[in-house]
Design an enzyme around this catalytic site. Structure first.
Site, PDB file in Angstrom:
ATOM      1  N   GLY A  61      -1.893   4.401   8.453  1.00  0.00           N
ATOM      2  CA  GLY A  61      -1.781   3.069   8.589  1.00  0.00           C
ATOM      3  C   GLY A  61      -0.141   2.671   9.026  1.00  0.00           C
ATOM      4  O   GLY A  61       0.652   3.456   9.600  1.00  0.00           O
ATOM      5  N   ASP A  62       0.095   1.425   8.677  1.00  0.00           N
ATOM      6  CA  ASP A  62       1.566   1.090   9.105  1.00  0.00           C
ATOM      7  C   ASP A  62       2.523   1.730   8.286  1.00  0.00           C
ATOM      8  O   ASP A  62       3.556   1.951   8.764  1.00  0.00           O
ATOM      9  CB  ASP A  62       1.879  -0.454   8.872  1.00  0.00           C
ATOM     10  CG  ASP A  62       0.751  -1.268   9.733  1.00  0.00           C
ATOM     11  OD1 ASP A  62       0.619  -0.935  10.695  1.00  0.00           O
ATOM     12  OD2 ASP A  62       0.358  -2.274   9.182  1.00  0.00           O
ATOM     13  N   GLY A  63       2.344   2.263   6.895  1.00  0.00           N
ATOM     14  CA  GLY A  63       3.277   3.001   6.261  1.00  0.00           C
ATOM     15  C   GLY A  63       3.419   4.520   6.985  1.00  0.00           C
ATOM     16  O   GLY A  63       4.655   4.782   6.900  1.00  0.00           O
ATOM     17  N   THR A  64       2.233   5.103   7.339  1.00  0.00           N
ATOM     18  CA  THR A  64       2.631   6.312   7.851  1.00  0.00           C
ATOM     19  C   THR A  64       3.331   6.186   9.255  1.00  0.00           C
ATOM     20  O   THR A  64       4.089   6.916   9.639  1.00  0.00           O
ATOM     21  CB  THR A  64       1.223   7.000   8.372  1.00  0.00           C
ATOM     22  OG1 THR A  64       0.315   6.891   6.970  1.00  0.00           O
ATOM     23  CG2 THR A  64       1.079   8.307   8.823  1.00  0.00           C
ATOM     24  N   HIS A  66       5.320   4.118  10.120  1.00  0.00           N
ATOM     25  CA  HIS A  66       6.867   3.837   9.718  1.00  0.00           C
ATOM     26  C   HIS A  66       7.681   5.051   9.475  1.00  0.00           C
ATOM     27  O   HIS A  66       8.753   5.233  10.022  1.00  0.00           O
ATOM     28  CB  HIS A  66       6.851   2.686   8.619  1.00  0.00           C
ATOM     29  CG  HIS A  66       8.153   2.552   8.260  1.00  0.00           C
ATOM     30  ND1 HIS A  66       9.159   1.768   8.993  1.00  0.00           N
ATOM     31  CD2 HIS A  66       8.946   2.871   7.366  1.00  0.00           C
ATOM     32  CE1 HIS A  66      10.326   1.335   8.292  1.00  0.00           C
ATOM     33  NE2 HIS A  66      10.438   2.250   7.412  1.00  0.00           N
ATOM     34  N   THR A  90      -4.907  -0.175   5.990  1.00  0.00           N
ATOM     35  CA  THR A  90      -5.591  -1.656   5.740  1.00  0.00           C
ATOM     36  C   THR A  90      -5.479  -2.564   6.684  1.00  0.00           C
ATOM     37  O   THR A  90      -6.251  -3.291   7.028  1.00  0.00           O
ATOM     38  CB  THR A  90      -5.137  -2.173   4.501  1.00  0.00           C
ATOM     39  OG1 THR A  90      -5.147  -1.193   3.241  1.00  0.00           O
ATOM     40  CG2 THR A  90      -5.514  -3.349   3.884  1.00  0.00           C
ATOM     41  N   ASP A 213      10.617  -6.379  25.091  1.00  0.00           N
ATOM     42  CA  ASP A 213      11.435  -7.210  25.982  1.00  0.00           C
ATOM     43  C   ASP A 213      12.830  -7.160  25.761  1.00  0.00           C
ATOM     44  O   ASP A 213      13.731  -7.758  26.110  1.00  0.00           O
ATOM     45  CB  ASP A 213      10.860  -8.683  25.866  1.00  0.00           C
ATOM     46  CG  ASP A 213      10.889  -9.074  24.490  1.00  0.00           C
ATOM     47  OD1 ASP A 213      11.396  -8.412  23.502  1.00  0.00           O
ATOM     48  OD2 ASP A 213      10.592 -10.351  24.325  1.00  0.00           O
ATOM     49  N   LEU A 215      14.105  -7.904  22.805  1.00  0.00           N
ATOM     50  CA  LEU A 215      14.496  -9.144  21.860  1.00  0.00           C
ATOM     51  C   LEU A 215      13.818  -9.005  20.671  1.00  0.00           C
ATOM     52  O   LEU A 215      12.670  -8.690  20.601  1.00  0.00           O
ATOM     53  CB  LEU A 215      14.258 -10.416  22.463  1.00  0.00           C
ATOM     54  CG  LEU A 215      14.936 -10.677  23.743  1.00  0.00           C
ATOM     55  CD1 LEU A 215      14.687 -11.906  24.442  1.00  0.00           C
ATOM     56  CD2 LEU A 215      16.596 -11.011  23.366  1.00  0.00           C
ATOM     57  N   GLU A 269       7.657  -1.452   3.807  1.00  0.00           N
ATOM     58  CA  GLU A 269       8.532  -0.596   2.845  1.00  0.00           C
ATOM     59  C   GLU A 269       9.622  -1.399   2.347  1.00  0.00           C
ATOM     60  O   GLU A 269      10.260  -2.137   3.099  1.00  0.00           O
ATOM     61  CB  GLU A 269       9.102   0.567   3.466  1.00  0.00           C
ATOM     62  CG  GLU A 269       7.989   1.562   4.451  1.00  0.00           C
ATOM     63  CD  GLU A 269       6.994   2.278   3.368  1.00  0.00           C
ATOM     64  OE1 GLU A 269       7.454   2.557   2.408  1.00  0.00           O
ATOM     65  OE2 GLU A 269       5.680   2.016   3.595  1.00  0.00           O
TER      66      GLU A 269
END
Length: 295
Positions: A61-64, A66, A90, A213, A215, A269
């Protein structure tokens, strides 16, 4: 070619899923090495040691993700492998921003198309992020979500945590500077700095949002309580608002000075600080993404 697979079993990656993902891509490689994370920091450590591989496949997921990004950014740019992201958590917000299927096997098939796109990386003090930085409501709601609710309700759990947090929301004073100029100095209820396009599976709906981009989107609001709830619901929880209480800017670098230490959320995090220096590092990582014909 060689591939390293980093798989996080705690994100819901089963042995069956892992086997199916590997079977989908194994014809591409002469060697595939599989490493499973067992504790916090494993994904970062494995990513930092991945320079001998052509591709790095991340199942989690997003934590891994990161952790992987923070590991890869310790390597020289030409030493970093291309990343194949297989959603296994998730929310999988950055996978959604890339246009990847959330079904793992379909996401693995994207790697076989061999089409990559460069992605910007945010440098936040001494760490790195891909998706967002949140202060105030966003960070507090993320911290307060019940782990069981997150597991059973997914993105709905984040929404419920956000609504609960309104009852305890206190504005905080922040100074936002760009190139030494003050662009905001006063109280806000939340502050969002985004490189991705999703937050808790909900699209941010910022028309200028792009992950390559150079930004980031900076959104802050002074609205609190029921006015904010009404505005969020009216926009289906998107961050693009028409009210004067909402401010939306784009920047390549900014400094955030807080009157007192606040909880900071970077891609899920958390840490606490009273000052953030954020700059965009353009086109730092290459991700496998769908071709335009398949989007």
């Amino acid at each position: 070619m060689k591939a390293l697979v980093i798989s996080n079993p705690s994100s819901g990656t089963s042995e069956t899923m892992l086997g199916e993902v590997v079977a989908t891509v194994e014809s591409l490689y002469d060697e595939i090495h599989i490493q499973k994370t067992l504790a916090e920091g494993d994904a970062a450590r494995l990513a930092q040691a991945s320079k001998s591989y052509d591709h790095l496949l991340v199942i989690g997921g997003d934590g891994t993700l990161h952790e992987v990004v923070n590991g890869l950014m310790h390597l020289a740019k030409d030493e970093r492998p291309s990343i194949g992201l297989i959603p296994g958590g998730t929310c999988n917000d950055f996978a959604r921003a890339l246009g990847l299927p959330v079904e793992p096997i379909e996401a693995a098939r994207i790697i076989k198309m061999n089409h990559t796109e460069s992605v910007d990386v945010m440098r936040i003090n001494e760490r790195f992020g891909l998706n967002f930085v949140g202060v105030g409501l966003i960070a507090d709601a993320s911290r307060q979500i019940d782990p069981i609710q997150k597991e059973t309700l997914g993105s709905i759990g984040y929404f419920l945590a956000t609504i609960r947090q309104f009852r305890e929301l206190d504005p905080f004073n922040v100074r936002i500077e760009r190139d030494g100029d003050i662009v905001h100095d006063g109280a806000v209820s939340f502050l969002y700095i985004g490189n991705g396009a999703y937050l808790g599976t909900v699209p941010t709906k910022l028309p200028t949002q792009s992950f390559n981009d150079g930004l980031v989107e900076v959104v802050h609001s002074s609205a609190i309580g029921f006015p904010m709830i009404r505005q969020l619901l009216a926009q289906q929880l998107g961050l693009e608002q028409s009210s004067d209480e909402w401010v939306h800017l784009q920047m390549s670098d900014l400094t955030i000075r807080l009157e007192e230490p606040q909880l900071i959320d970077v891609d899920g995090e958390h840490f606490t600080t009273d000052e953030l220096h954020i700059d965009v590092l353009p086109n730092e990582l290459a991700f496998f993404v769908p071709t335009h014909e398949t989007v």
